[in-house]
Write a protein that holds these residues in place. Structure first.
Motif, PDB file in Angstrom:
ATOM      1  N   LEU A 110      -6.748 -10.403 -11.287  1.00  0.00           N
ATOM      2  CA  LEU A 110      -5.240  -9.905 -11.491  1.00  0.00           C
ATOM      3  C   LEU A 110      -5.433  -8.556 -11.989  1.00  0.00           C
ATOM      4  CD1 LEU A 110      -4.253 -12.668 -14.360  1.00  0.00           C
ATOM      5  CD2 LEU A 110      -3.298 -12.161 -12.340  1.00  0.00           C
ATOM      6  N   SER A 111      -4.284  -8.070 -10.987  1.00  0.00           N
ATOM      7  CA  SER A 111      -3.949  -6.167 -11.101  1.00  0.00           C
ATOM      8  C   SER A 111      -3.578  -6.283 -12.763  1.00  0.00           C
ATOM      9  CB  SER A 111      -2.701  -6.198 -10.607  1.00  0.00           C
ATOM     10  OG  SER A 111      -2.368  -6.302 -10.664  1.00  0.00           O
ATOM     11  N   TRP A 112      -3.456  -5.171 -12.995  1.00  0.00           N
ATOM     12  CA  TRP A 112      -3.343  -4.742 -14.399  1.00  0.00           C
ATOM     13  C   TRP A 112      -1.684  -5.201 -14.385  1.00  0.00           C
ATOM     14  CZ3 TRP A 112      -4.759  -3.862 -19.302  1.00  0.00           C
ATOM     15  CH2 TRP A 112      -6.181  -3.684 -18.898  1.00  0.00           C
ATOM     16  N   ALA A 113      -0.692  -5.165 -13.529  1.00  0.00           N
ATOM     17  CA  ALA A 113       1.223  -5.422 -13.793  1.00  0.00           C
ATOM     18  C   ALA A 113       0.960  -6.864 -14.015  1.00  0.00           C
ATOM     19  CB  ALA A 113       1.663  -4.616 -12.276  1.00  0.00           C
ATOM     20  N   GLU A 114       0.066  -7.548 -12.810  1.00  0.00           N
ATOM     21  CA  GLU A 114      -0.239  -9.179 -13.139  1.00  0.00           C
ATOM     22  C   GLU A 114      -0.396  -9.173 -14.270  1.00  0.00           C
ATOM     23  OE1 GLU A 114      -0.531  -9.412  -7.877  1.00  0.00           O
ATOM     24  OE2 GLU A 114      -2.237  -9.379  -9.460  1.00  0.00           O
ATOM     25  N   SER A 115      -1.136  -8.741 -15.410  1.00  0.00           N
ATOM     26  CA  SER A 115      -1.228  -8.939 -16.289  1.00  0.00           C
ATOM     27  C   SER A 115      -0.697  -8.705 -17.644  1.00  0.00           C
ATOM     28  CB  SER A 115      -3.082  -8.663 -16.999  1.00  0.00           C
ATOM     29  OG  SER A 115      -4.217  -8.828 -16.041  1.00  0.00           O
ATOM     30  N   ALA A 116       0.261  -7.309 -17.589  1.00  0.00           N
ATOM     31  CA  ALA A 116       1.281  -7.284 -18.270  1.00  0.00           C
ATOM     32  C   ALA A 116       2.592  -8.147 -18.211  1.00  0.00           C
ATOM     33  CB  ALA A 116       1.255  -5.480 -17.692  1.00  0.00           C
ATOM     34  N   LEU A 117       2.357  -8.288 -16.828  1.00  0.00           N
ATOM     35  CA  LEU A 117       4.264 -10.013 -16.837  1.00  0.00           C
ATOM     36  C   LEU A 117       3.538 -10.689 -17.393  1.00  0.00           C
ATOM     37  CD1 LEU A 117       6.395 -10.237 -15.038  1.00  0.00           C
ATOM     38  CD2 LEU A 117       5.145 -11.066 -13.319  1.00  0.00           C
ATOM     39  N   LEU A 118       2.454 -11.642 -16.962  1.00  0.00           N
ATOM     40  CA  LEU A 118       2.061 -12.512 -17.396  1.00  0.00           C
ATOM     41  C   LEU A 118       1.724 -12.626 -19.304  1.00  0.00           C
ATOM     42  CD1 LEU A 118      -0.144 -14.352 -15.402  1.00  0.00           C
ATOM     43  CD2 LEU A 118       2.245 -14.699 -15.193  1.00  0.00           C
ATOM     44  N   ALA A 119       1.693 -11.422 -19.539  1.00  0.00           N
ATOM     45  CA  ALA A 119       1.515 -11.207 -20.977  1.00  0.00           C
ATOM     46  C   ALA A 119       3.375 -11.445 -22.296  1.00  0.00           C
ATOM     47  CB  ALA A 119       1.049  -9.760 -21.536  1.00  0.00           C
ATOM     48  N   VAL A 120       3.715 -10.684 -21.059  1.00  0.00           N
ATOM     49  CA  VAL A 120       4.798 -11.132 -21.999  1.00  0.00           C
ATOM     50  C   VAL A 120       6.297 -12.154 -22.047  1.00  0.00           C
ATOM     51  CG1 VAL A 120       5.449  -8.271 -21.682  1.00  0.00           C
ATOM     52  CG2 VAL A 120       6.608  -9.812 -20.140  1.00  0.00           C
ATOM     53  N   LEU A 121       6.303 -13.119 -20.730  1.00  0.00           N
ATOM     54  CA  LEU A 121       6.209 -14.389 -20.353  1.00  0.00           C
ATOM     55  C   LEU A 121       6.472 -15.272 -21.035  1.00  0.00           C
ATOM     56  CD1 LEU A 121       5.784 -15.145 -16.842  1.00  0.00           C
ATOM     57  CD2 LEU A 121       7.500 -14.637 -17.759  1.00  0.00           C
ATOM     58  N   PRO A 122       5.268 -15.464 -22.518  1.00  0.00           N
ATOM     59  CA  PRO A 122       5.103 -16.670 -23.815  1.00  0.00           C
ATOM     60  C   PRO A 122       5.940 -16.284 -24.256  1.00  0.00           C
ATOM     61  CG  PRO A 122       2.961 -15.906 -22.801  1.00  0.00           C
ATOM     62  CD  PRO A 122       4.220 -14.941 -21.766  1.00  0.00           C
ATOM     63  N   ASN A 123       6.482 -15.346 -24.208  1.00  0.00           N
ATOM     64  CA  ASN A 123       7.450 -14.172 -25.410  1.00  0.00           C
ATOM     65  C   ASN A 123       9.037 -14.942 -25.487  1.00  0.00           C
ATOM     66  OD1 ASN A 123       9.527 -12.288 -27.034  1.00  0.00           O
ATOM     67  ND2 ASN A 123       7.624 -12.728 -28.032  1.00  0.00           N
ATOM     68  N   SER A 124       9.192 -15.029 -24.471  1.00  0.00           N
ATOM     69  CA  SER A 124      10.323 -15.564 -24.304  1.00  0.00           C
ATOM     70  C   SER A 124      10.567 -16.895 -22.688  1.00  0.00           C
ATOM     71  CB  SER A 124      11.311 -14.819 -24.402  1.00  0.00           C
ATOM     72  OG  SER A 124      12.685 -15.765 -24.028  1.00  0.00           O
ATOM     73  N   PRO A 125      10.352 -18.074 -22.371  1.00  0.00           N
ATOM     74  CA  PRO A 125       9.697 -18.550 -20.951  1.00  0.00           C
ATOM     75  C   PRO A 125      10.846 -19.114 -21.076  1.00  0.00           C
ATOM     76  CG  PRO A 125       8.745 -19.785 -23.122  1.00  0.00           C
ATOM     77  CD  PRO A 125       8.804 -18.133 -23.116  1.00  0.00           C
TER      78      PRO A 125
ATOM     79  N   GLU B  11      15.599  -7.207 -14.187  1.00  0.00           N
ATOM     80  CA  GLU B  11      15.705  -6.108 -14.589  1.00  0.00           C
ATOM     81  C   GLU B  11      15.244  -6.280 -15.727  1.00  0.00           C
ATOM     82  OE1 GLU B  11      16.709  -3.646 -13.869  1.00  0.00           O
ATOM     83  OE2 GLU B  11      16.983  -4.266 -11.034  1.00  0.00           O
ATOM     84  N   LEU B  12      15.405  -7.375 -16.591  1.00  0.00           N
ATOM     85  CA  LEU B  12      15.088  -7.339 -17.794  1.00  0.00           C
ATOM     86  C   LEU B  12      13.414  -7.274 -18.282  1.00  0.00           C
ATOM     87  CD1 LEU B  12      15.229  -7.590 -21.438  1.00  0.00           C
ATOM     88  CD2 LEU B  12      16.037 -10.171 -20.742  1.00  0.00           C
ATOM     89  N   LEU B  13      12.891  -8.469 -17.521  1.00  0.00           N
ATOM     90  CA  LEU B  13      11.777  -8.757 -16.959  1.00  0.00           C
ATOM     91  C   LEU B  13      10.700  -7.496 -16.444  1.00  0.00           C
ATOM     92  CD1 LEU B  13       9.692 -11.040 -17.274  1.00  0.00           C
ATOM     93  CD2 LEU B  13      10.152 -11.463 -14.934  1.00  0.00           C
ATOM     94  N   LEU B  14      11.561  -6.979 -15.882  1.00  0.00           N
ATOM     95  CA  LEU B  14      11.117  -5.256 -15.622  1.00  0.00           C
ATOM     96  C   LEU B  14      10.723  -4.516 -16.300  1.00  0.00           C
ATOM     97  CD1 LEU B  14       9.456  -4.041 -12.896  1.00  0.00           C
ATOM     98  CD2 LEU B  14      11.606  -3.243 -12.150  1.00  0.00           C
ATOM     99  N   ARG B  15      12.005  -4.464 -17.476  1.00  0.00           N
ATOM    100  CA  ARG B  15      12.085  -3.497 -18.254  1.00  0.00           C
ATOM    101  C   ARG B  15      10.081  -3.751 -19.424  1.00  0.00           C
ATOM    102  NH1 ARG B  15      17.443  -3.124 -18.035  1.00  0.00           N
ATOM    103  NH2 ARG B  15      17.541  -4.890 -19.814  1.00  0.00           N
ATOM    104  N   LYS B  16      10.874  -5.021 -19.481  1.00  0.00           N
ATOM    105  CA  LYS B  16       9.443  -5.526 -20.465  1.00  0.00           C
ATOM    106  C   LYS B  16       8.184  -5.485 -20.305  1.00  0.00           C
ATOM    107  CE  LYS B  16      11.462  -8.708 -23.720  1.00  0.00           C
ATOM    108  NZ  LYS B  16      10.759  -9.374 -25.060  1.00  0.00           N
ATOM    109  N   ARG B  17       7.954  -5.204 -18.980  1.00  0.00           N
ATOM    110  CA  ARG B  17       6.397  -5.797 -18.526  1.00  0.00           C
ATOM    111  C   ARG B  17       6.072  -4.118 -18.672  1.00  0.00           C
ATOM    112  NH1 ARG B  17       5.451  -5.091 -12.307  1.00  0.00           N
ATOM    113  NH2 ARG B  17       6.415  -2.668 -11.876  1.00  0.00           N
ATOM    114  N   ASN B  18       7.258  -3.158 -17.540  1.00  0.00           N
ATOM    115  CA  ASN B  18       6.703  -1.707 -17.820  1.00  0.00           C
ATOM    116  C   ASN B  18       6.647  -1.154 -18.906  1.00  0.00           C
ATOM    117  OD1 ASN B  18       6.571  -1.462 -15.373  1.00  0.00           O
ATOM    118  ND2 ASN B  18       8.700  -1.002 -15.127  1.00  0.00           N
ATOM    119  N   ARG B  19       7.429  -1.870 -20.723  1.00  0.00           N
ATOM    120  CA  ARG B  19       7.080  -1.264 -21.667  1.00  0.00           C
ATOM    121  C   ARG B  19       5.632  -1.672 -21.699  1.00  0.00           C
ATOM    122  NH1 ARG B  19      12.609  -2.677 -23.060  1.00  0.00           N
ATOM    123  NH2 ARG B  19      11.505  -4.965 -23.591  1.00  0.00           N
ATOM    124  N   LEU B  20       5.033  -2.661 -21.503  1.00  0.00           N
ATOM    125  CA  LEU B  20       3.285  -3.259 -22.025  1.00  0.00           C
ATOM    126  C   LEU B  20       2.862  -2.367 -21.191  1.00  0.00           C
ATOM    127  CD1 LEU B  20       1.652  -4.116 -23.488  1.00  0.00           C
ATOM    128  CD2 LEU B  20       1.621  -6.216 -21.997  1.00  0.00           C
TER     129      LEU B  20
END
Length: 762
Positions: free
Chosen positions: A156-171, A181-190
């Protein structure tokens, strides 16, 4: 409070030797939930810790500061906006699946401390990564990595890892493909947090921010569907199976099997299978159980484990076994004449006979009649026993059930067992040079194949009963297999430097139901089967035309290798007859010195040589009652029995029959009758079916004489039937019952064969 445990069902996962996913079947509860991994990828570790639990490695299972902060936020907001849970507490919640209340939160804290005492931090993190929800029916990091990005977590890349890290918070809310858009903002904040805390640099950040979000989940790879089915059938459901398969080779072989299968569909041949294994370990490198996944035309059947008729693929094993015991030499002549054994009438593919052929050509030319003769000499029981020792598990009946048809397809074998037998043979020859003397043959050299990765070779199960073949007998068997004529598109292969030596053998079952091809080098064995899973035979379905082209296409994928070393220490040099292939008798003139297996020293002197007395001209046989001893010359003469000679001299114009006796000489004894009855054999029972018109059918009797000019006179019982010259055949209409056939030549030599006619029903 009981310690929480995860009792959820898991996906069955099959991986290649590098951890790449070959295939998976969904868990019983409809979730894609991979079995827990031993480790969590470093990028996901950093992403999940900085998003969920920065002090994970410092707290005892709960974080008082986080709990107080969460309580303040919830009171201020008037609703629950933050739980303050650590990753350890989230593991407890995932296991218990309880409503989020204050009482439940207290239980989670207590159980989290117990979990911290029982497991290491890394083990707890692995539990979270394997049980966290990632949207839809995707559970766990491994399933999410493959479903969303088609890679294993470590890739996994850093972007992919970050996306999967935020998903369980509200799957449920952050399902890829929705709320992007909401998913992208959460990933980019991380990602920005990781940059701020110096986990990644600015360039990595910019590249990660530019990566797009994944679309909806993709189907998981199904690169070895039949192997996955086998894993399930063998009781490994819900586990992660690390195999020895090489994913790239698996894909290439699968494509070749599909390509060749499509070519054969025009002849209504729908199924094919291929297996590639490593000789040294017996490990599977490619496993293609059928042409393609599905149920049409039996495509769901795993042909690799399905018993099918052997055809001729066992002939090299019989040849090696006879060499090993000194039953023959590599070029010893074997009878190739009409054969009738208790109602069993084998036929060569060409429907012709050659009188006698060298034993190695029985293998290279796949001749049926000589192979049956060889098995008759060697013994069905012995071959049956030897095949079981080498791992042929489908021999479930006693030897008498198969009889002499064992060598022509009278038994069934799986592609798995067949390739395993040849791999053990090649391994035994390789190891002969590596094992210390005097124990050159090791019990562990002969063992079944495996598809699971082994921690060490000692874990490979060994055959319960040990039997080996000598190194020299194996070497000669493989050399005979090298001489098998390659398919038309391989003509001239030896002139290309990229081509490699290959010992190979084809087989075609009765009724053209199974086409086999197996090839080997010191490094690998390739096995191929082509046919119809439902057993339907098709004209033109043969090992050479249907299976061999696929075999050689697969061989082109394999690395070139040197040929087997010559086991000289297991050989002896003997003088053999160039005519008969046996050890030459004293005073023979047709001799040559050749290397043979050590056991060859036990083979008899050529049975096809006899000492004859000739007159001074050498044109006639004479005896002491008609010629002076001083005028006679003794000579060792290569002479086949009459029936063999009759067929042999048609194919070998240089063959010289025994000279006739001079007119004034007559044999003192009648031990060497110059003729023989080909059919019927003595005491044969002949079944005569009624013809279509209802009339009783005729029986064609046949005989052979050394002298083509001789006339044969035929009698049955006391009735004279007629005479023949040249082609000695007689069509007879006989009544049911016991009879005796008498054949007499012009010199008074006679033969008598009793037989019985069994009439067909009206």
């Amino acid at each position: 409070m009981p310690f929480p445990k995860f009792d959820t069902p898991y996906t069955t996962v099959v991986e290649d030797r590098k951890g790449n996913l070959l295939g998976a079947s969904i868990a019983d509860d409809g979730q894609w939930r991979f079995p827990p991994s031993d480790t969590v990828s470093e990028k996901f570790r950093q992403a999940i810790l900085h998003f969920e639990d920065q002090y994970f490695y410092q707290h005892p299972g709960f974080n008082p500061v986080s709990l107080i902060r969460a309580a303040y936020q919830n009171v201020s907001a008037g609703s629950i906006v933050s739980g303050g849970s650590t990753l350890t507490m989230q593991v407890i919640r995932l296991a218990r699946k309880k409503d989020r209340t204050i009482v439940e939160k207290l239980r989670e804290i207590l159980l989290a401390t117990r979990l911290e005492l029982a497991l290491s931090k890394d083990e707890i993190l692995n539990l979270y990564a394997s049980q966290a929800p990632f949207g839809g029916n995707i559970v766990g990091l491994d399933a999410a990595a493959w479903r969303y990005f088609g890679v294993q977590p470590a890739q996994l890349s850093w972007a992919e890892s970050a996306l999967l890290a935020v998903l369980p918070n509200s799957p449920a809310l952050l399902y890829p493909g929705k709320n992007e858009e909401l998913l992208l903002r959460k990933r980019n904040r991380l990602l920005n947090k990781l940059y701020t805390r110096q986990v990644i640099d600015s360039l990595t950040l910019q590249l990660a921010l530019g990566e797009p979000l994944p679309s909806a989940p993709h189907p998981l790879p199904q690169k070895a569907s039949h192997l996955l089915t086998r894993v399930l059938q063998e009781g490994k459901k819900g586990t992660r199976v690390a195999t020895t398969v090489e994913a790239s080779l698996q894909q290439q072989v699968t494509a070749l099997v599909k390509k060749h299968s499509q070519k054969l569909r025009g002849n209504h041949i729908y199924n094919a299978a291929a297996l590639v294994v490593d000789v040294k370990t017996g490990q599977t490198q490619a496993y293609v159980g059928n042409s393609e996944p599905g149920v049409e035309h039996g495509s769901s059947v795993d042909i690799i484990t399905a018993p099918r008729s052997t055809g001729s693929v066992l002939k090299p094993i019989l040849y090696a076994a006879m060499l090993h015991e000194g039953g023959l030499l590599p070029h010893s002549l074997v009878p190739d004449i009409p054969t009738y054994i208790d109602g069993f009438v084998p036929q060569n593919f060409s429907k012709q006979f050659e009188g006698a052929v060298p034993a190695d050509q029985v293998v290279s030319r796949s001749l049926n009649v000589p192979a049956v003769r060889m098995l008759q000499d060697y013994g069905v029981e012995k071959l049956h026993h030897k095949l079981k020792q080498f791992g042929m598990t489908t021999l479930t009946q006693p030897p008498g059930h198969y009889g002499l048809s064992l060598i022509l397809g009278g038994a069934e074998v799986t592609l798995w067992d067949l390739v395993g037998i040849y791999a053990s043979m090649a391994r035994s020859l390789n190891q002969y040079f590596r094992n210390p003397e005097p124990n050159r043959y090791s019990h562990s050299d002969i063992h079944p194949l495996s598809y699971e990765a082994q921690a060490d070779s000692a874990k490979v199960s060994v055959q319960s009963e040990y039997g080996h073949l000598g190194a020299s007998s194996l070497w000669f068997a493989f050399r005979a297999m090298q001489e098998v004529a390659r398919p038309e598109n391989e003509t001239g292969w030896q002139y290309f430097s990229s081509s490699q030596s290959l010992a190979w053998k084809t087989g075609t079952s009765y009724g053209h139901r199974d086409a086999w091809a197996v090839g080997l080098t010191p490094r690998y064995v390739v096995g191929v089967w082509v046919g119809n899973a439902d057993g339907e035979g098709r004209s033109g379905l043969t090992g050479v035309t249907a299976a061999a082209p696929l075999l050689f296409d697969i061989v082109q994928l394999m690395p070139a290798t040197d040929w087997f070393d010559v086991p000289r220490s297991d050989m002896a040099k003997v003088v053999v007859s160039t005519s008969s292939g046996y050890r030459a008798p004293r005073h023979a003139t047709d001799t040559i010195s050749r290397w043979v297996p050590l056991a060859g020293l036990k083979t008899p002197i050529s049975p096809y040589h006899q000492q004859v007395q000739l007159d001074a001209s050498g044109a006639y046989q004479v005896q002491s009652n008609c010629e002076s001893v001083h005028q006679m010359q003794a000579q060792q003469w290569f002479a086949l029995p009459p029936v063999q000679e009759w067929y042999y001299q048609r194919k070998h114009p240089s063959y010289r029959p025994l000279p006739p006796y001079r007119a004034d000489c007559r044999p003192v004894t009648n031990n060497r009758i110059p003729m023989d009855i080909i059919y019927p054999k003595a005491h044969a029972k002949i079944y005569i079916p009624n013809e279509l018109q209802g009339e009783r059918g005729r029986t064609i009797f046949e005989a052979a004489h050394r002298d083509n000019q001789q006339t044969l006179y035929w009698h049955v019982d006391a009735t004279y039937l007629g005479e023949t010259r040249g082609e000695h055949q007689m069509a007879l209409l006989l009544e049911a019952g016991e009879h005796t056939l008498h054949v007499i030549d012009g010199l008074g030599n006679s033969l008598a064969h009793p037989f019985e006619i069994v009439a067909g029903e009206d």
